[in-house]
Design an enzyme around this catalytic site. Structure first.
Site, short mmCIF file in Angstrom:
data_model
loop_
_atom_site.label_atom_id
_atom_site.label_comp_id
_atom_site.label_asym_id
_atom_site.label_seq_id
_atom_site.Cartn_x
_atom_site.Cartn_y
_atom_site.Cartn_z
N VAL A 279 -14.41 -42.21 31.19
CA VAL A 279 -14.03 -40.87 31.65
C VAL A 279 -12.53 -40.82 31.92
O VAL A 279 -11.85 -39.84 31.62
CB VAL A 279 -14.83 -40.49 32.92
N GLU A 284 -9.03 -35.18 30.41
CA GLU A 284 -9.71 -33.90 30.54
C GLU A 284 -8.76 -32.79 30.98
O GLU A 284 -9.06 -31.61 30.84
CB GLU A 284 -10.89 -34.01 31.52
N ASP A 326 11.95 -9.84 6.87
CA ASP A 326 12.30 -8.57 6.24
C ASP A 326 13.74 -8.26 6.59
O ASP A 326 14.31 -8.85 7.52
CB ASP A 326 11.35 -7.48 6.75
N ASP A 681 6.72 -5.23 9.18
CA ASP A 681 6.43 -4.05 10.00
C ASP A 681 5.50 -3.07 9.31
O ASP A 681 4.98 -2.16 9.94
CB ASP A 681 7.73 -3.33 10.40
N ASP A 685 2.78 -5.65 4.71
CA ASP A 685 3.08 -6.98 5.20
C ASP A 685 1.87 -7.68 5.81
O ASP A 685 1.91 -8.89 6.05
CB ASP A 685 4.18 -6.90 6.28
N ASN A 775 -7.45 -41.05 38.60
CA ASN A 775 -7.44 -40.14 37.45
C ASN A 775 -7.28 -38.70 37.90
O ASN A 775 -6.58 -37.90 37.27
CB ASN A 775 -8.74 -40.31 36.67
N ASP A 779 -3.46 -37.19 37.23
CA ASP A 779 -3.51 -36.34 36.05
C ASP A 779 -3.51 -34.86 36.41
O ASP A 779 -3.33 -34.00 35.55
CB ASP A 779 -4.77 -36.63 35.21
#
Length: 946
Positions: A279, A284, A326, A681, A685, A775, A779
């Site tokens: 884990v 995570e 453009d 625009d 396009d 952890n 983290d």
């Protein structure tokens, strides 16, 4: 497929089985509706909501998080499990919302359908819903109406159609009925009208040639629905990382479990420990940090006028290698501006003498407006200056645009058709405001512009001047009046140079008319060609005193009391005054942005529907042109896929391109491995925007279709904003990498602690809950705080990283390995010393626990920059991270010294001396990383490392 624009009107009607005067017979309509179907765009079926949600939930990283949540539940860590599941749900919800919005592009496209239209059937006119039109129908085109289908124009009375949404042409296009002999791109098909465009001026009749999905707009709709965007670089990188970590986690479970069993540990404890490490290996927090980093980047981009519609686009911007832009409104200011005045070979460049305010409004002289020292003043004793005044007076009078009355100290602003607005602003700049011109030269008659004559003529009464009289005020207008002498009426003409010249017998030279011979005519034509080659729109101006027509003078100002000049004679024997060159000027900040692009290893391309000469000129001014010739849309149409890739690799300017060409260019660049940002625009396009890695729509001028198909919207329609967004994207990716480096290094340290301990013959160095605590606290907040780390030096002075690069590439694996080993070794060395000297397990484990946690905090401060020292970038340059580190230290002290937390995590209070030893030992990692960065900055080390 029939090229309708190459057929004469009668041929078109015959080909369609219709009548150019009465339209279709009612008997034909029902059969054709059955054959062709309704005149509307069809939905071919995009991704369903369920399919979009499924895509969000099936990835290696999400699968790994599900495993982590399952293990957490097995270990009884329900809070961790809930947190992990919350992260999964949050990311899935955000991704679903972003992708679901992208599927709305077709819905926006359908809004271009026209509700009702005038149509002739069997000679009778009726108003019908546009969806009932069929090929062969005869329809009316009127000012302000949307064109109801693709049509061949049969009658045109001053008809002009705004086609910017389809072709990118910034000006309304003059329409005629004449057949065109050769194949030309859509923008040059002047006898066609297309679904979704708007009638800007005049009126006409047209015959429907294509309806529904067979129209040009329908082809775009089909392309839009069949285009499937590629995964972003971040999605690809995180997918690779997830798969790698899944295999790593399995390996760790096996190795740690076996080592523990060999050392004689309890199998159940070792299973819990190895699963806890598994884990711990899974970052995570990565999806959460990535989401936060992307959201923060999006917020910073919004402050810099870039609105992000899809969060992954933030990071993708940092990987962009090509920006396809453009021209109109993005590279230029989207307004016509007079830049050159040419009289008898003498030329004035207004860009050297005049300046505009930020909105492109002009500043005029005189008491009605503020003045500037940069405005040239008319010298009445200089014939050339007076000729300039006469030139601009003609352009301002033969003109239907108006100036808005400025407030005191404010500049003039024009209202009207863009070209005419540019002319009256230029006149105002030289002291010839439209109000004064109209007051002194009242218009009494006119011949309006039409597409056949290509010119406009107006007739004016010339009011006499009363020099030095009461209320007299010297101005450029009075100088022109005085110079005209006793002229009572005058006609001014403006239009295409060749058209105006055809009406002229004289030209203005040194304050008097001279006969227009072949030599002078050739000079004017050469000047016109030269200005046109510079990408300018050129207009000629002429005048003629009308007294010699025998018209009686009248001092009246009412139009009904003044007899107009005969139209034929009004446009004969004119005196040619000069040329006016206009252009949509480049945005002043774009050139610097292009330079920044090149410094950052990004290649800018111009892809426009405008004329090649205009495109080439603007590209050269901005530094986009690379010396290669402009590629015309007709050339692209004749290329195969390989030729397209070759041209896309070498050409910087594409002009007169069709919608499919834009899509093909983007696809060709992507096949070469480029990460492409595409701006647009118009409706045309949308497919290219959706196909590109980053679709960039214009916020001010963009259509709903282009915005729905885009990933980012420029609120200021400015190319420089794209470059700023690229910088922010690079910052986001750098910060995500910093988090990965930090969390994986920390996790590696935890793994090495668990591996080294059994090898030294020690009991289990850390308990499962202690692993999960490390952890969680390291983290968590410090990792999230890395998301707001400021930009490093040289962020925009390096090439973009390859999109295929592993998120842990460029030596990160090496750093994770040696820093992880160092972190684990230092922590275990401290623990070994206390274990060796007989301290109880809770005490020496607390030493290992504390050194490992604090070492990770030193590591997070050191890796804030890849090359620069922490003291160079400033310890307090990221206050969020400083606060997170301080809070984590407080929490670590809490689990050491608060009794109920001691009981929960099996810790023991450390003495002050031992706590100071732990603090000192934990700085080893920080100083080691700083030493590595110092050696990297050292020239000798840098050369050997390369």
């Amino acid at each position: 497929m029939t090229d309708w624009y190459q057929l004469a009107p009668d041929q078109v009607a015959a080909e369609l089985g219709s009548n150019s005067r009465t339209g279709l017979d009612q008997s034909e309509v029902a059969d054709r509706r059955t054959h062709y179907g309704p005149n509307e765009l069809h939905d071919l079926g995009g991704r369903s909501a369920w399919a979009i949600l499924t895509e969000q939930l099936f990835s290696a990283m999400i699968a790994l998080l599900f495993v982590a949540a399952t293990v957490s539940i097995y270990l009884g860590e329900y809070k961790d499990a809930v947190a992990i599941v919350a992260i999964i749900v949050l990311n899935a919800a955000l991704g679903f919302a972003q992708d679901f919005r992208a599927e709305k592009a077709l819905a926006a496209l359908k809004r271009y359908s026209v509700p009702n239209v005038k149509v002739w059937r069997g000679g009778a006119i009726d108003v019908l819903p546009a969806r009932e039109l069929v090929p062969g129908d005869l329809v009316a085109l009127e000012v302000g109406n949307l064109v109801p289908a693709d049509c061949r124009i049969l009658q045109s009375t001053n008809l002009r159609i705004q086609e910017a949404a389809l072709t990118g042409e910034s000006e309304p296009v003059d329409k005629s009925i004449t057949a065109i002999d050769s194949a030309v791109p859509m923008a040059d098909r002047t006898n066609m009208a297309y679904l979704g465009t708007t009638v800007a001026f005049g009126h006409g009749q047209a015959m429907v040639t294509n309806t529904g999905m067979t129209t040009e707009l329908g082809k775009i709709a089909h392309s839009l629905q069949t285009v499937r965007p590629k995964p972003t670089p971040l999605q690809t990188r995180l997918g690779i990382l997830g798969r790698s970590l899944a295999l790593t986690a399995l390996g760790i479970v096996a190795v740690v479990y076996i080592l523990g069993i060999v050392a004689g540990a309890d199998p159940r404890v070792m299973l819990l420990t190895s699963l806890s490490l598994a884990v711990a290996v899974v970052p995570e927090g990565l999806p959460a940090v990535a989401t936060v980093a992307l959201a923060i980047g999006a917020r910073r981009m919004f402050r810099r006028q870039a609105l992000i519609r899809k969060l992954p686009a933030v990071e993708t911007l940092g990987s962009v290698t090509v920006i396809c832009s453009d021209k109109t409104g993005t590279l230029t200011e989207n307004r016509m501006s007079v830049t050159v005045l040419d009289i008898a070979g003498h030329r004035l460049d207004l860009t050297e003498h005049l300046r505009d305010d930020d909105q492109g409004t002009a500043i005029a002289e005189g008491s009605t407006s503020r003045t500037t020292d940069s405005c040239p003043r008319i010298d009445p004793d200089d014939p050339q200056q007076l000729a300039l005044a006469l030139l601009l007076a003609g352009a301002g009078l033969c003109n239907d645009a108006e100036l808005k009355s400025p407030k005191q100290g404010e500049p003039w602003k024009a209202v009207g058709e863009p070209t005419e607005a540019a002319l009256i602003l230029a006149a105002a700049r030289l002291g010839l405001p439209k109000g004064e011109l109209n007051e002194n030269f009242p218009r009494v008659d006119e011949l309006p512009f039409d597409s056949d004559r290509k010119r406009m003529t107006t007739v004016h009464v010339v009011k006499p001047t009363h020099c030095e009289g009461p209320g007299y005020r010297r101005s450029a207008v009075t100088d022109v009046l005085a110079h005209l002498g006793d002229v009572e009426r005058i006609a001014f003409m403006k239009g295409a140079v060749d058209s105006v010249l055809s009406c002229c017998e004289y030209y203005w030279e040194q304050g008097a008319p001279e006969e227009l011979d072949d030599e002078s005519r050739a000079r004017i034509v050469a000047a016109n060609d030269q200005l046109a080659a510079m990408g300018m729109r050129v207009m000629g101006v002429s005048f003629r005193p009308l007294d010699d027509l025998g018209l009686a003078r009248s001092d009246a100002t009412d139009h009904d009391e003044v007899r107009p000049a005969p139209p034929r004679e009004t446009e004969e024997a004119h005196i040619f005054v000069g040329l006016i060159g206009m252009i949509d000027p480049p945005r002043p900040e774009v050139r610097d942005a292009v330079i920044r692009c090149r410094q950052a290893g990004i290649r800018p391309l111009m892809i426009t529907g405008d004329h090649p000469l205009t495109a080439q000129h603007i590209a050269q001014q901005l530094g986009i042109a690379n010396g290669k010739p402009v590629v015309h849309g007709t050339e692209l149409a004749a290329m195969d896929a390989r030729q397209m890739e070759q041209r896309a690799a070498s050409t910087s300017v594409f002009a007169r391109v069709a919608p499919q060409d834009k899509l093909s260019i983007v696809q060709a660049l992507q096949k070469q491995g480029h990460v492409v940002a595409m701006t647009g625009d118009g409706v045309n396009d949308a497919p290219a925007l959706k196909q590109s890695h980053i679709g960039v729509a214009m916020g001010r001028t963009g259509t709903d279709v282009s915005k729905e198909a885009s990933d980012m919207i420029l609120l200021d329609d400015n190319f420089a904003t794209i470059v700023n967004a690229v910088e922010e994207g690079r910052i986001v990716y750098d910060n995500i990498r910093k988090f990965v480096r930090y969390t994986m290094t920390s996790n590696a340290g935890e793994v090495w602690v668990m591996v080294i301990g059994p090898l030294l013959g020690m009991p289990l160095p850390l308990l499962p809950l202690q692993i999960l605590w490390v952890n969680l606290v390291t983290d968590g907040l410090p990792g999230l705080a890395l998301a707001v780390e400021p930009a490093e030096r040289e962020t925009m002075h390096r090439a973009p990283y390859p999109p295929t690069e592993n998120v842990m590439g460029r030596g990160m694996w090496r750093d994770i390995a040696w820093i992880g080993v160092l972190m684990g070794a230092v922590s275990m060395l401290m623990g070994f010393l206390y274990w060796y000297h007989g301290f109880d397990a809770a005490y020496w484990r607390t030493v290992v626990f504390t050194v490992l946690t604090l070492s990770q905090l030193g590591n997070v401060m050191a890796i804030r920059a890849e090359r620069d020292s922490l003291f160079q970038i400033g310890v307090f340059s990221n206050l969020a991270l400083v606060g997170a580190v301080a809070l984590t230290i407080v929490l670590q002290f809490a689990v050491i010294y608060i009794p109920w937390l001691q009981s929960l995590l099996k810790t023991a209070p450390l003495s002050l001396r031992d706590l100071l030893f732990c603090l000192l030992a934990s700085t080893i990692v920080f100083w080691s990383v700083e030493l590595k960065k110092f050696l990297r900055r050292h020239p000798t080390y840098a050369s050997s490392d390369s």
